[in-house]
Structures are given as C-alpha cells and as structure tokens.
Motif scaffolding. Structure first.
Motif, PDB file in Angstrom:
ATOM      1  N   LYS A  59       0.829  -1.210   0.000  1.00 54.53           N
ATOM      2  CA  LYS A  59       0.000   0.000   0.000  1.00 54.53           C
ATOM      3  C   LYS A  59       0.865   1.262   0.000  1.00 54.53           C
ATOM      4  O   LYS A  59       0.528   2.252  -0.660  1.00 54.53           O
ATOM      5  CB  LYS A  59      -0.934  -0.017   1.214  1.00 54.53           C
ATOM      6  CG  LYS A  59      -1.991  -1.113   1.148  1.00 54.53           C
ATOM      7  CD  LYS A  59      -2.849  -1.142   2.401  1.00 54.53           C
ATOM      8  CE  LYS A  59      -3.910  -2.227   2.318  1.00 54.53           C
ATOM      9  NZ  LYS A  59      -4.728  -2.306   3.552  1.00 54.53           N
ATOM     10  N   GLU A  60       1.983   1.202   0.739  1.00 56.14           N
ATOM     11  CA  GLU A  60       2.883   2.363   0.780  1.00 56.14           C
ATOM     12  C   GLU A  60       3.485   2.647  -0.597  1.00 56.14           C
ATOM     13  O   GLU A  60       3.644   3.796  -0.994  1.00 56.14           O
ATOM     14  CB  GLU A  60       3.994   2.140   1.803  1.00 56.14           C
ATOM     15  CG  GLU A  60       3.534   2.227   3.252  1.00 56.14           C
ATOM     16  CD  GLU A  60       4.633   1.880   4.235  1.00 56.14           C
ATOM     17  OE1 GLU A  60       5.744   1.495   3.771  1.00 56.14           O
ATOM     18  OE2 GLU A  60       4.391   1.965   5.454  1.00 56.14           O
ATOM     19  N   SER A  61       3.809   1.580  -1.333  1.00 53.41           N
ATOM     20  CA  SER A  61       4.392   1.761  -2.663  1.00 53.41           C
ATOM     21  C   SER A  61       3.377   2.374  -3.626  1.00 53.41           C
ATOM     22  O   SER A  61       3.747   3.096  -4.555  1.00 53.41           O
ATOM     23  CB  SER A  61       4.924   0.431  -3.209  1.00 53.41           C
ATOM     24  OG  SER A  61       3.873  -0.490  -3.413  1.00 53.41           O
ATOM     25  N   ILE A  62       2.094   2.114  -3.398  1.00 53.80           N
ATOM     26  CA  ILE A  62       1.045   2.738  -4.213  1.00 53.80           C
ATOM     27  C   ILE A  62       0.955   4.224  -3.892  1.00 53.80           C
ATOM     28  O   ILE A  62       0.915   5.081  -4.782  1.00 53.80           O
ATOM     29  CB  ILE A  62      -0.316   2.043  -3.977  1.00 53.80           C
ATOM     30  CG1 ILE A  62      -0.287   0.598  -4.490  1.00 53.80           C
ATOM     31  CG2 ILE A  62      -1.441   2.825  -4.655  1.00 53.80           C
ATOM     32  CD1 ILE A  62      -1.516  -0.208  -4.106  1.00 53.80           C
ATOM     33  N   LEU A  63       0.949   4.558  -2.603  1.00 49.81           N
ATOM     34  CA  LEU A  63       0.834   5.955  -2.186  1.00 49.81           C
ATOM     35  C   LEU A  63       2.024   6.795  -2.649  1.00 49.81           C
ATOM     36  O   LEU A  63       1.877   7.969  -2.998  1.00 49.81           O
ATOM     37  CB  LEU A  63       0.706   6.039  -0.654  1.00 49.81           C
ATOM     38  CG  LEU A  63      -0.596   5.482  -0.066  1.00 49.81           C
ATOM     39  CD1 LEU A  63      -0.534   5.466   1.455  1.00 49.81           C
ATOM     40  CD2 LEU A  63      -1.792   6.308  -0.531  1.00 49.81           C
ATOM     41  N   SER A  64       3.219   6.165  -2.681  1.00 53.91           N
ATOM     42  CA  SER A  64       4.418   6.885  -3.094  1.00 53.91           C
ATOM     43  C   SER A  64       4.680   6.756  -4.593  1.00 53.91           C
ATOM     44  O   SER A  64       5.671   7.307  -5.089  1.00 53.91           O
ATOM     45  CB  SER A  64       5.639   6.376  -2.321  1.00 53.91           C
ATOM     46  OG  SER A  64       5.861   5.000  -2.593  1.00 53.91           O
ATOM     47  N   PHE A  70       6.453  -1.638  -6.028  1.00 58.27           N
ATOM     48  CA  PHE A  70       5.117  -2.234  -6.048  1.00 58.27           C
ATOM     49  C   PHE A  70       5.129  -3.588  -6.754  1.00 58.27           C
ATOM     50  O   PHE A  70       4.574  -4.574  -6.252  1.00 58.27           O
ATOM     51  CB  PHE A  70       4.131  -1.294  -6.747  1.00 58.27           C
ATOM     52  CG  PHE A  70       2.778  -1.905  -7.003  1.00 58.27           C
ATOM     53  CD1 PHE A  70       1.850  -2.018  -5.991  1.00 58.27           C
ATOM     54  CD2 PHE A  70       2.443  -2.404  -8.263  1.00 58.27           C
ATOM     55  CE1 PHE A  70       0.607  -2.606  -6.215  1.00 58.27           C
ATOM     56  CE2 PHE A  70       1.212  -2.989  -8.497  1.00 58.27           C
ATOM     57  CZ  PHE A  70       0.285  -3.084  -7.471  1.00 58.27           C
ATOM     58  N   VAL A  71       5.768  -3.671  -7.924  1.00 55.68           N
ATOM     59  CA  VAL A  71       5.800  -4.922  -8.685  1.00 55.68           C
ATOM     60  C   VAL A  71       6.559  -6.002  -7.923  1.00 55.68           C
ATOM     61  O   VAL A  71       6.115  -7.143  -7.818  1.00 55.68           O
ATOM     62  CB  VAL A  71       6.421  -4.689 -10.083  1.00 55.68           C
ATOM     63  CG1 VAL A  71       6.603  -6.019 -10.813  1.00 55.68           C
ATOM     64  CG2 VAL A  71       5.535  -3.756 -10.900  1.00 55.68           C
ATOM     65  N   VAL A 109      -5.354  -5.568  -3.168  1.00 54.99           N
ATOM     66  CA  VAL A 109      -5.416  -4.102  -3.088  1.00 54.99           C
ATOM     67  C   VAL A 109      -5.963  -3.552  -4.398  1.00 54.99           C
ATOM     68  O   VAL A 109      -6.038  -4.272  -5.401  1.00 54.99           O
ATOM     69  CB  VAL A 109      -4.023  -3.460  -2.828  1.00 54.99           C
ATOM     70  CG1 VAL A 109      -3.507  -3.777  -1.449  1.00 54.99           C
ATOM     71  CG2 VAL A 109      -3.033  -3.847  -3.903  1.00 54.99           C
ATOM     72  N   GLU A 110      -6.323  -2.285  -4.378  1.00 54.55           N
ATOM     73  CA  GLU A 110      -6.662  -1.555  -5.592  1.00 54.55           C
ATOM     74  C   GLU A 110      -5.792  -0.306  -5.650  1.00 54.55           C
ATOM     75  O   GLU A 110      -5.389   0.214  -4.604  1.00 54.55           O
ATOM     76  CB  GLU A 110      -8.148  -1.180  -5.607  1.00 54.55           C
ATOM     77  CG  GLU A 110      -9.073  -2.385  -5.700  1.00 54.55           C
ATOM     78  CD  GLU A 110     -10.540  -1.994  -5.800  1.00 54.55           C
ATOM     79  OE1 GLU A 110     -10.825  -0.768  -5.689  1.00 54.55           O
ATOM     80  OE2 GLU A 110     -11.389  -2.883  -5.976  1.00 54.55           O
ATOM     81  N   TYR A 111      -5.484   0.145  -6.879  1.00 53.35           N
ATOM     82  CA  TYR A 111      -4.673   1.355  -7.011  1.00 53.35           C
ATOM     83  C   TYR A 111      -5.224   2.225  -8.139  1.00 53.35           C
ATOM     84  O   TYR A 111      -5.972   1.749  -8.994  1.00 53.35           O
ATOM     85  CB  TYR A 111      -3.192   1.017  -7.219  1.00 53.35           C
ATOM     86  CG  TYR A 111      -2.851   0.241  -8.474  1.00 53.35           C
ATOM     87  CD1 TYR A 111      -2.632   0.885  -9.697  1.00 53.35           C
ATOM     88  CD2 TYR A 111      -2.693  -1.138  -8.431  1.00 53.35           C
ATOM     89  CE1 TYR A 111      -2.286   0.179 -10.838  1.00 53.35           C
ATOM     90  CE2 TYR A 111      -2.348  -1.858  -9.564  1.00 53.35           C
ATOM     91  CZ  TYR A 111      -2.141  -1.198 -10.761  1.00 53.35           C
ATOM     92  OH  TYR A 111      -1.797  -1.903 -11.896  1.00 53.35           O
ATOM     93  N   PRO A 112      -4.856   3.520  -8.161  1.00 52.45           N
ATOM     94  CA  PRO A 112      -5.423   4.439  -9.164  1.00 52.45           C
ATOM     95  C   PRO A 112      -5.040   4.062 -10.589  1.00 52.45           C
ATOM     96  O   PRO A 112      -3.945   3.565 -10.854  1.00 52.45           O
ATOM     97  CB  PRO A 112      -4.797   5.796  -8.787  1.00 52.45           C
ATOM     98  CG  PRO A 112      -4.378   5.649  -7.368  1.00 52.45           C
ATOM     99  CD  PRO A 112      -4.010   4.211  -7.188  1.00 52.45           C
ATOM    100  N   SER A 113      -5.925   4.353 -11.512  1.00 53.65           N
ATOM    101  CA  SER A 113      -5.718   3.993 -12.913  1.00 53.65           C
ATOM    102  C   SER A 113      -4.516   4.701 -13.537  1.00 53.65           C
ATOM    103  O   SER A 113      -3.897   4.182 -14.464  1.00 53.65           O
ATOM    104  CB  SER A 113      -6.971   4.321 -13.731  1.00 53.65           C
ATOM    105  OG  SER A 113      -8.076   3.593 -13.253  1.00 53.65           O
ATOM    106  N   ALA A 118       2.499   2.570 -16.027  1.00 55.16           N
ATOM    107  CA  ALA A 118       3.851   2.338 -15.519  1.00 55.16           C
ATOM    108  C   ALA A 118       4.010   0.920 -14.983  1.00 55.16           C
ATOM    109  O   ALA A 118       5.065   0.288 -15.153  1.00 55.16           O
ATOM    110  CB  ALA A 118       4.183   3.359 -14.431  1.00 55.16           C
ATOM    111  N   VAL A 119       2.965   0.391 -14.336  1.00 51.07           N
ATOM    112  CA  VAL A 119       3.010  -0.987 -13.835  1.00 51.07           C
ATOM    113  C   VAL A 119       3.132  -1.968 -15.006  1.00 51.07           C
ATOM    114  O   VAL A 119       3.944  -2.898 -14.991  1.00 51.07           O
ATOM    115  CB  VAL A 119       1.754  -1.305 -12.987  1.00 51.07           C
ATOM    116  CG1 VAL A 119       1.698  -2.790 -12.632  1.00 51.07           C
ATOM    117  CG2 VAL A 119       1.736  -0.461 -11.725  1.00 51.07           C
ATOM    118  N   VAL A 120       2.326  -1.749 -16.050  1.00 50.28           N
ATOM    119  CA  VAL A 120       2.374  -2.611 -17.234  1.00 50.28           C
ATOM    120  C   VAL A 120       3.761  -2.562 -17.869  1.00 50.28           C
ATOM    121  O   VAL A 120       4.333  -3.603 -18.220  1.00 50.28           O
ATOM    122  CB  VAL A 120       1.291  -2.203 -18.256  1.00 50.28           C
ATOM    123  CG1 VAL A 120       1.455  -2.973 -19.558  1.00 50.28           C
ATOM    124  CG2 VAL A 120      -0.103  -2.440 -17.679  1.00 50.28           C
TER     125      VAL A 120
END
Length: 458
Positions: A59-64, A70-71, A109-113, A118-120
């Motif tokens: 979750k912290e990696s999503i917020l930052s 995150f991956v 978890v869910e993260y913003p679109s 960048a994740v892909v």
C-alpha cells in the motif's frame, strides 16, 4: 524484444526497487536494467515473515507511486501467500490486484488507474515484452528467486481490454517436489486402475479437466513412477513446467511452427518407450499418439472435457475412429481440485435436507470398500468456522474410466455418453461427485467445495 531495445523505452520513475528498510524477496535476473540483486536482499527479515507488513508495504508503494517496489512486493507477497496466479485488472475507475490462492481469487489491493501504464511497462520489461505494443495480447516469462533460494518461473500474459491492458502472471515453482499418486488424493479403486494402466507396455493414458485442475502434476507423478534408467521417456510440452531428471523434455514453439504434432513425429524417431504430449488439440496430434501406442509406446496426454467418459465423444468428434479408441485407450482420468479443510477450523455442518438427499442418492451403489460403512450410515458432513482461514492446500477428486471389453463393444456400436457412463459405473467407476462426497464424509473438505467443482448427478 531484446534488453537493449527495452532500455531505450522510458520505464517507470527512477525510484529504488526496494525502499530503505523494506524486504526484497525476489531477484529478476532477466533484465539488465533491473535493480541489482544486492539491492533486492531483505534488510528486515521480520517484515518478510509478516504478511501484514508486506501488505502495508504494498500500500505504501502505491501511495508513493514507487512502481518498481510495487511490482517486486506484489510478486513477493504472492509467493509468500502460495498463490498460483497474480491478476492485475484495470476497471473503469481503478485497478485491482488479485491472487488465486487454493483455486479461489482474492482481492488484495486496488490502485489508481493513472499508475497502471507504468506498472504494465515494468512487468513487460521484466518479461521481455514490447512496451509500445498495446493493441494485441503478448506472452512472456521472467525468472525470480525467492528469499529462501527457490527458483520460480513467471508466465506473463497481457490482454488488451476496454480499460487498459490486463496482466496475469502464473507462478511455477521449478523446484517443487512431485507428490506420489496417493499424496494427490487418489485412493481405492481409482488408484488400482491407474496403477494397472501404468503397468501396461503400451496404450494411451488421458488426463482431462479444466485449466488449473492439476492435470500436469498427475501426469508428472505417473512419469516419476516410470522413470527408470532402462526406460526412454520423452515429453512434448507447452510449456515445460517442471524439469525432471531422467526425462527428455521439449517445449513447443508455435511461432516457428514447432507444434505438438511435429514434436510427436520427432519423438517417434528418438527410440522412445514412453511419450507425454501436453495436449491433444487436433486430429493430427491424436492420430500420431494412437500410432505411437500401436507401435508399442505408452503415451500420456491431456484433453479438456467435463468428465472421463466425455473424452471418448471428444476424440470421435475430432475425427478419430472408434475402433482406434477402443484398441489404444487404457484409462481416462478426470480430475478437479478442492480446498482442504483445516482440522482446527472444522465443525459439523447443518446440511439442507434436499442437498443431503441428493448426496445419499449419489452414493447409492458405490462399490464396497471405497468408504467406511459407518460414514455412509451417519452421513455427517463438515464446514469451516472461518470462510477465509479455514482452508489450506488442495486435494484432488478423481474419476477413473478403465477400458474393458463391455465398454469397447458399446463404443464400437456408437453408444451414447450416458450409456457408456452407466456401464462404467456398473463396472465400479467412482464419479467426480462421488469422490468428492467421500472426501467430505471423511472431513477433508466441505460439500460446498465439492459442488463448486463437480457436476450434480440427476
């Protein structure tokens, strides 16, 4: 796309692969521009050991917006949770991360679109896929190493959707031990039928079931029993999931037209005793498998059908002549996986009268010796006190169709699937539903699990 090309494409923000003090349980050696393995080493073993800490770090990696972290943590957490698949799914307003654990998907978890591209890109770089190609599906792979030194393969698949690219990563443990047949949950007459088929000098052994039902593991378990220095075993697979010493394993490549059929033809020129072909997808592959069995080889393969008996109909629909089926098929195994009920969470279930009546009817005529008569008399089932924590691991339900002269006659005469199934049950075949009900009576699983995967009898 090679690594040089990958480096020319702007990747995710240049943040460290692992934040200070955070665990990095996986190393990704395929990509040159990935963070060095030394940077991936866990600084805090306590964080790695605590699933809640890993979830907090995710979750912290999503917020930052730390995409590399995150991956890495998403993969690490999936390994610790003993997940078989990682799903990253874009939806209309958010992106969902889910793990398949013991056959069931769980939202993590869910993260913003806006983070998803960048994740892909990060996942594509890891698995040598084309970052700038977003219109067509792609398949790739990456190798990861766990904190305890186990090597894993990630089979990465991307799929364009209306909301963006969906990613699924299948985790394959290359170092896992192949369990023996009884450890898989095979017992009673089903085990005897399979062992009799394994003792045959030639013929075809077919394993059938949906994707993810454990077919490959069952076939590997059979091959492990037959793996001797005086036997030449060849496999044609897509992909080679586990490497076994003593076997010559070959992976098909559809992009260069190296198919199952071509692999089978090549295998027949390699003086084989036993051949495993990953799947009989077409008439050509099925005919080569039949040819191999008629010339003295024992052949293993898989099909996708709902039951063992339906595999006969599937082969006929593929264009295989019934007389060839009756003269080559030794045994057909249909299987499903159900979650195992943990003893400490087990309690007696209150079963709906209609469900109980259906279970009693399904178990009528079950061969003697398959289940303790006291369990049949009591008809007591169990459930979990905790729907989330009450299960751990999975076990197999097996339906084993063994060819005999009566069944050969029915198939040759063009009998229906129902007629063949009725004759098979009369000759002692345990259906998937019956196998599941036996496991439920023994307290190993629940009725809800059984009927989640097995078709109800009529």
């Amino acid at each position: 796309m090679d690594n040089t090309q990958a480096q020319q494409v702007p990747a995710a923000p240049a943040t460290p692969a692992v934040a200070a003090g955070a665990p990095a349980p996986v190393a990704v050696p395929l990509v040159q521009n990935a963070a060095p393995a030394a940077e991936m080493v866990a600084k805090s073993a306590a964080v790695v050991a605590d699933p809640n800490a890993q979830l907090k770090l995710l979750k912290e990696s999503i917020l930052s917006a730390n995409i590399p972290q995150f991956v890495m943590v998403a993969i690490s957490y999936a390994l610790d949770m003993q997940s078989s698949d990682i799903h990253i799914e874009p939806m209309q307003n958010t992106v969902r991360l889910r793990y398949r654990i013991d056959g069931v998907l769980h939202v993590i978890v869910e993260y913003p679109s806006n983070l998803h591209p960048a994740v892909v890109s990060r996942v594509k770089i890891m698995s040598n896929l084309k970052i700038d190609e977003q219109r067509i599906p792609q398949d790739g792979r990456a190798e990861v190493t766990t904190k305890d030194g186990r090597e894993m393969d990630l089979r990465v698949s991307t799929l364009p959707t209306v909301n963006g690219e969906k990613i699924v990563m299948r985790i394959q443990d290359k170092s896992r031990k192949i369990p023996d047949l009884p450890e898989l949950g095979i017992a009673g007459s089903a085990l005897k039928r399979i062992e009799a088929a394994l003792a045959s000098p030639n013929g075809i052994i077919i394993n059938t079931g949906p994707t993810g039902s454990g077919k490959t593991t069952t076939l590997y378990s059979c091959l492990t029993r037959l793996n001797k220095p005086n036997v030449n075993i060849l496999t044609i697979e897509d992909p080679v999931e586990i490497q076994l010493d003593g076997l010559s394993q070959s992976q098909v490549h559809h992009d260069i037209e190296y198919t199952f059929a071509k692999g089978m033809r090549a295998a027949l020129r390699q003086d084989p005793d036993i051949i495993m072909v990953g799947e009989m997808r077409d008439k050509e592959t099925a005919e080569i498998a039949i040819e191999a069995s008629l010339t003295g080889n024992l052949v293993f393969s898989t099909l996708h059908t709902n039951s063992a008996v339906e595999s006969i109909t599937r082969l006929i629909n593929m264009g295989v002549q019934p007389y060839l089926i009756t003269s080559t098929v030794e045994v057909i195994i249909a299987q499903r996986l159900v979650r195992k009920l943990m003893p400490e969470f087990r309690q007696i279930a209150k079963v709906d009268p209609d469900v109980l009546a259906r279970a009693k009817k399904a178990l009528e005529g079950i061969p003697e010796g398959e289940v303790d008569p006291a369990l049949l008399a009591g008809m007591q089932f169990y459930e979990s006190k905790d729907a989330e924590k009450g299960y751990s691991g999975r076990l197999g339900l097996y339906e084993v169709f063994r060819m005999d002269n009566e069944l050969r006659k029915l198939i040759s005469e063009g009998a229906s699937t129902l007629q063949i199934e009725t004759a098979s049950k009369k000759n002692g075949m345990i259906t998937l539903e019956q196998a599941g009900l036996i496991k439920a009576l023994q307290g190993e699983t629940t009725l809800s699990e059984v009927y989640r995967v097995a078709r109800k009898s009529e």
